[in-house]
Design a protein around this motif. Structure first.
Motif, PDB file in Angstrom:
ATOM      1  N   GLU A 378       0.905  -1.200   0.025  1.00 33.65           N
ATOM      2  CA  GLU A 378      -0.103   0.134  -0.108  1.00 33.65           C
ATOM      3  C   GLU A 378       0.838   1.092  -0.041  1.00 33.65           C
ATOM      4  OE1 GLU A 378      -2.644  -0.034   3.130  1.00 33.65           O
ATOM      5  OE2 GLU A 378      -3.470  -2.085   2.724  1.00 33.65           O
ATOM      6  N   PHE A 379       2.077   1.178   0.284  1.00 32.80           N
ATOM      7  CA  PHE A 379       3.002   2.318   0.219  1.00 32.80           C
ATOM      8  C   PHE A 379       3.872   2.514  -0.866  1.00 32.80           C
ATOM      9  CE2 PHE A 379       1.914   0.600   4.351  1.00 32.80           C
ATOM     10  CZ  PHE A 379       1.584   1.862   5.082  1.00 32.80           C
ATOM     11  N   PHE A 395       8.430  -1.720  -3.334  1.00 26.31           N
ATOM     12  CA  PHE A 395       8.530  -0.350  -3.967  1.00 26.31           C
ATOM     13  C   PHE A 395       7.315  -0.106  -4.963  1.00 26.31           C
ATOM     14  CE2 PHE A 395      12.699   1.713  -2.962  1.00 26.31           C
ATOM     15  CZ  PHE A 395      13.267   0.594  -2.203  1.00 26.31           C
ATOM     16  N   SER A 396       6.576   0.854  -4.911  1.00 23.12           N
ATOM     17  CA  SER A 396       5.399   0.778  -5.818  1.00 23.12           C
ATOM     18  C   SER A 396       5.893   1.193  -7.335  1.00 23.12           C
ATOM     19  CB  SER A 396       4.306   1.916  -5.308  1.00 23.12           C
ATOM     20  OG  SER A 396       4.710   3.391  -5.510  1.00 23.12           O
ATOM     21  N   GLU A 397       5.170   0.936  -8.294  1.00 25.72           N
ATOM     22  CA  GLU A 397       5.597   1.263  -9.642  1.00 25.72           C
ATOM     23  C   GLU A 397       5.743   2.878  -9.902  1.00 25.72           C
ATOM     24  OE1 GLU A 397       5.557  -1.149 -12.424  1.00 25.72           O
ATOM     25  OE2 GLU A 397       5.074  -2.948 -11.184  1.00 25.72           O
ATOM     26  N   SER A 398       4.787   3.372  -9.380  1.00 22.98           N
ATOM     27  CA  SER A 398       4.832   4.735  -9.592  1.00 22.98           C
ATOM     28  C   SER A 398       6.041   5.654  -8.941  1.00 22.98           C
ATOM     29  CB  SER A 398       3.442   5.354  -9.005  1.00 22.98           C
ATOM     30  OG  SER A 398       3.279   5.220  -7.818  1.00 22.98           O
ATOM     31  N   LEU A 427      16.824   3.028  -6.197  1.00 21.92           N
ATOM     32  CA  LEU A 427      16.704   2.434  -7.420  1.00 21.92           C
ATOM     33  C   LEU A 427      17.287   1.091  -7.296  1.00 21.92           C
ATOM     34  CD1 LEU A 427      16.478   4.861 -10.413  1.00 21.92           C
ATOM     35  CD2 LEU A 427      14.646   3.314  -9.607  1.00 21.92           C
ATOM     36  N   ALA A 428      18.638   1.199  -6.755  1.00 23.18           N
ATOM     37  CA  ALA A 428      19.243  -0.063  -6.725  1.00 23.18           C
ATOM     38  C   ALA A 428      18.709  -0.772  -5.903  1.00 23.18           C
ATOM     39  CB  ALA A 428      20.773   0.454  -6.435  1.00 23.18           C
TER      40      ALA A 428
END
Ligand code: NG1
Ligand code: ZN
Length: 549
Positions: A378-379, A395-398, A427-428
């Protein structure tokens, strides 16, 4: 007609063992390996149906994790690499327990109709099969393959001996159209790890520990062997792997993360010679990870660094990166990034306090990876861990898209700014840490690089907070389903009066906390108690165990 005769013919080769009733629990079917072939065969059928329904690649993993080597088990990985949708679990139970080939066929027919599973003019079912190092695995994998291919057109690919998280990773990658071989997995882990190493602030590259070596206990299972491959590919870590499947020693016998975490003792092959060294332990299928250090005195308890503390380390690091991003005023929106922590009631109370004091949002869910995972998703960044060492960072896609845009924009503008580095680090991390399930291999790499980044020894890390003494007990009762809980298992709602009695008992202890719940994997009620001293935690647990009995 072709389908019908194919199913009848193959299922007659996998008749149900007499008097066995199996159930798809929180971790799939798990039994003594000798009675599992019909179950695994039927899970193969189920996986093929799931693949048709979702029009995606599905995974079947054959493992019994930390259980003894004569056991085995089977579970399904859904299209996103996560656990089988709960909505299909009752069907899994029915299918596995259908007494005859005719009844099996009838169940399948009814389910296909009810779920409107498409058969004609659609992409055929495709299943990835994996297994751990158990001796029964090869024959059971063959049973799964026969189950899959009893659905017309279905294709099963044997991915070989893998950790559970590797198989889940492959399923997820395949469905995202990314290359999904084992080599691709290693490639993604090593390149993102190197990226994080390169981004360590130079002034912090000195480790404050005397000894920078890591020694890993592989539970005599698959994880040790895979970690050796990773270690060779990386060629930068001072790491020794003991108790791998390639070595002598029995899977999960006095070794592995489950043993180390529950017994709080060093695994076989570790002793006073390792005093002070940073040590880690994987479980039998490498989806759990704990760290520990061995004290100089030979009989003393180890210093355990459990899943809660791994979570805390990750949270501190991620929070630091988010604040670096936020410092740049010209970056809008990043303040919106929501970091969420997810734990269960088994998380040590000291960890929950520590995280809340960092102003982090901490959520509790019921026990079981599927609940934690769902909440964490959800986060923008959701970190979840069970105390036993299963967990990951989602990690959310957005948010990933946002990070990608930001890190590119920043590279063109301010080369090498702190904010840019933070975006690149995040990102890593999203590539290093398994987005499908908890993964001890990617977990080890992330812990190692974060410790180097912070310049922390295992002792410094362990001192983030001091665990409250705790005790876990199992109580055998006539019917464990008579205990019903609410509020993420922290409150008993039935039988009536039990919670009031637990409250009265708990109130007697300084910093007392106690809850009971029926296990999802064993026929017991579990009691967990915490208090300011070990003796108090033990007495509280024993007192409450009597109330349950
Ligand atoms: P149960 O038996 O429902 O407590 C155990 C673990 C879970 C999870 C599952 C699946 C504890 C207290 N419980 O569940 O955390 O790992 O097994 O393997 O450790
Ligand atoms: Zn496991």
């Amino acid at each position: 007609e072709e389908q019908k005769s194919l199913l009848l013919e193959s299922s007659s080769r996998f008749l149900l063992s007499q008097g066995v009733k199996v159930s798809y629990g929180t971790a799939g079917f798990r039994e003594d390996a000798s009675i599992l072939s019909s179950t695994v065969y039927r899970v193969g059928i189920l996986a093929a149906l799931r693949s048709l329904k979702t029009q995606s690649v599905i995974g079947v993993m054959i493992t019994a994790s930390h259980n003894k080597f004569s056991d085995n088990g089977v579970k399904i990985a859904d299209p996103n690499g996560g656990m089988l949708s709960q909505h299909w679990e009752p069907f899994a139970d029915k299918l596995a327990n259908a007494p005859s080939p005719q009844q099996l066929l009838q169940l399948i027919n009814e389910f296909v109709e009810k779920e409107r599973i498409p058969f004609d003019g659609v992409r055929p079912a495709e299943i990835l099969l994996g297994r751990d190092t158990r001796p029964s695995g090869e024959a059971l994998l063959e049973a799964a393959r026969q189950g899959v291919t009893s659905i017309v057109g279905a294709v099963a690919s044997d991915m070989g001996i893998l950790t559970t998280p590797q198989l889940h990773w492959m399923v997820r990658a395949r469905n995202k159209g990314i290359k999904a071989s084992e080599q691709d997995y290693f490639e993604q882990l090593t390149s993102s790890f190197r990226c994080l190493m390169d981004l360590i602030p130079t002034e912090r590259k000195v480790f404050d520990g005397v000894n920078d070596k890591l020694v890993v206990d592989g539970a005599n299972g698959v994880g040790g062997a895979k970690l050796r491959i990773l270690h060779n590919l990386l060629n930068v870590l001072d790491m020794e792997v003991r108790n791998s499947s390639e070595d002598e020693g029995v899977l999960n016998d006095g070794v592995g993360a489950d043993y180390v975490q529950k017994e709080k003792v060093a695994p076989r092959g570790f002793g006073s010679k390792d005093a002070g060294t940073r040590c880690a332990s994987l479980d039998g299928d490498a989806d759990r990870l704990v760290y520990f250090s061995v004290p100089p005195e030979s009989n003393a308890q180890i210093d355990l660094v459990d899943g809660d503390k791994i979570l805390s380390l990750f949270a501190v690091f991620i929070r630091e990166q988010l604040s670096l991003l936020n410092e740049k005023e010209d970056i809008k929106n990043c303040g919106k990034a929501r970091l969420g922590i997810v734990q269960t009631a088994y998380a040590n109370g000291a960890s929950t306090n520590y995280l809340k004091n960092l102003d982090l949002e901490v959520n509790l869910t019921p026990t079981g990876v599927k609940y934690l995972h769902e909440k964490a998703a959800e986060f923008d960044i959701g970190i979840y861990f069970e105390a036993n060492g299963h967990g990951t960072i989602l990690f959310s896609e957005s948010f990933i898209e946002w990070l990608e845009v930001r890190s590119n924009m920043l590279s063109s503008g301010s080369k090498g700014s702190e904010a840019e580095k933070a975006a690149l680090r995040l990102l890593a991390v999203s590539k290093l840490i398994n987005q499908a399930v908890g993964d001890a291999l990617s977990g080890v790499l992330l812990v190692e690089v974060i410790l180097k980044h912070m310049g922390w020894s295992i002792h410094r890390w362990n001192e983030l907070y001091i665990d409250l003494p705790s005790r876990q007990l199992k109580v055998k009762v006539a019917d464990r389903t008579s205990v019903v809980t609410a509020n993420a298992e922290t409150v008993v709602v039935s039988p009536p009066g039990l919670q009031e009695a637990i409250n009265a008992e708990t109130a007697k202890y300084n910093q007392g906390r106690c809850f009971v719940r029926p296990s999802g994997t064993e026929d017991v009620v579990r009691v967990y108690a915490e208090a300011s001293t070990q003796e108090a935690a033990d007495t509280l647990a024993n007192g409450v165990a009597k109330l349950v009995d």
